[in-house]
Design an enzyme around this catalytic site. Structure first.
Site, PDB file in Angstrom:
ATOM      1  CG  ASP A  64       7.095   2.151  -4.516  1.00  0.00           C
ATOM      2  OD1 ASP A  64       6.840   1.000  -4.090  1.00  0.00           O
ATOM      3  OD2 ASP A  64       8.252   2.535  -4.788  1.00  0.00           O
ATOM      4  CE1 TYR A 156       3.564 -14.033   0.849  1.00  0.00           C
ATOM      5  CE2 TYR A 156       3.451 -16.373   0.340  1.00  0.00           C
ATOM      6  CZ  TYR A 156       2.858 -15.124   0.386  1.00  0.00           C
ATOM      7  OH  TYR A 156       1.552 -14.976  -0.012  1.00  0.00           O
ATOM      8  CB  THR A 191      -2.592 -14.044  -9.683  1.00  0.00           C
ATOM      9  OG1 THR A 191      -1.315 -14.322  -9.079  1.00  0.00           O
ATOM     10  CG2 THR A 191      -3.704 -14.438  -8.726  1.00  0.00           C
ATOM     11  CB  THR A 194       0.844 -17.508  -8.760  1.00  0.00           C
ATOM     12  OG1 THR A 194      -0.329 -17.490  -9.596  1.00  0.00           O
ATOM     13  CG2 THR A 194       0.534 -16.877  -7.421  1.00  0.00           C
TER      14      THR A 194
END
Length: 248
Positions: A64, A156, A191, A194
């Site tokens: 993580d 982003y 993917t 997405t």
């Protein structure tokens, strides 16, 4: 004849799905011992088994990636499994979208930690070792929205713009010691991550010359090129793999 990456170890973050999984499989096919990381152990072991079934070498590290310490811990585990790390693919990332006014400080910090801080400290941990050995390759995964202003993408896109600048700075820092640092900038790619964008992904892709969404394997092929000897004179570039979307 030995495979091109035979004898090398490649660490691929976010290697349990999408572009990361396709990259891990591609690099293993070139002979690398691939260490892939991710949060989902079941998916991670599935990728490892797929690589081994094809005759490749791979291992999985559950990680993580949430701070500098977790990045350093992953680097140490990769060394344990592979002896040394010759190739690093910084693929793990998160890509929330939405209005800037709706972004919380916690959400902001999470994006910059995952997309900027963790790659920074992985490179800080592994690149000097590559430099001491006189060779190595690092590929950072960016996005077309790092260079193209789009509503809802400020958080982003800006995090990946930072990654692109770091790519160039690291090329200047480690390139003279034989470590090549480059980035790929994918366009719309199909993917698991997405899938939530639905038809929006196809609409974004339709505006580019290719007129379609990419498969993860197409992005992985570009990463494999930047890792391999065919790109030996390529340093500090951000390679668009976006179906021409940035061209129009």
């Amino acid at each position: 004849m030995a495979a091109e990456l035979s004898g090398s170890t490649a660490l691929v973050t976010g290697g349990t799905s999408g572009i990361g999984r396709a990259t891990a499989i591609a690099l293993a096919g070139l002979g690398a011992h691939v260490v892939l990381s991710g949060r989902d152990a079941t998916r991670g072991e599935q990728v490892v088994e797929r690589i081994r079934a094809a005759g490749g070498k791979a291992g999985f590290v559950a990680a993580d990636l949430k701070d500098a310490a977790s990045a350093r811990s992953l680097a140490a585990r990769a060394r344990e499994l592979g002896g040394h790390v010759d190739v690093l693919v910084n693929n793990a990332g998160i890509f929330p979208t939405g209005p800037s006014a709706d972004t919380t400080e916690a959400g902001f910090d999470r994006v910059y930690t995952t997309n900027v801080k963790v790659p920074f400290f992985l490179v800080a941990e592994l690149a000097p070792e590559m430099a001491r050995r006189g060779h190595g390759a690092i590929v950072n995964v960016s996005t077309l929205v790092a260079a193209r202003g789009m509503a809802g993408m400020a958080l982003y896109g800006s995090s990946k713009a930072a990654v692109e600048l770091m790519t160039k700075a690291w090329a200047a820092e480690f390139g003279p010691s034989g470590v090549r640092v480059n980035a790929v900038s994918p366009g719309p790619t199909r993917t698991e991550g997405t899938a939530a964008f639905g038809d929006g992904l196809d609409e974004l892709a339709a505006a580019g010359p290719a007129g379609r969404v990419a498969a993860p394997e197409e992005i992985a092929a570009a990463i494999a090129f930047l890792v391999g000897s065919g790109s030996s004179f390529v340093q500090g570039v951000v390679l668009p793999v976006d179906g021409g979307r940035l061209a129009v």
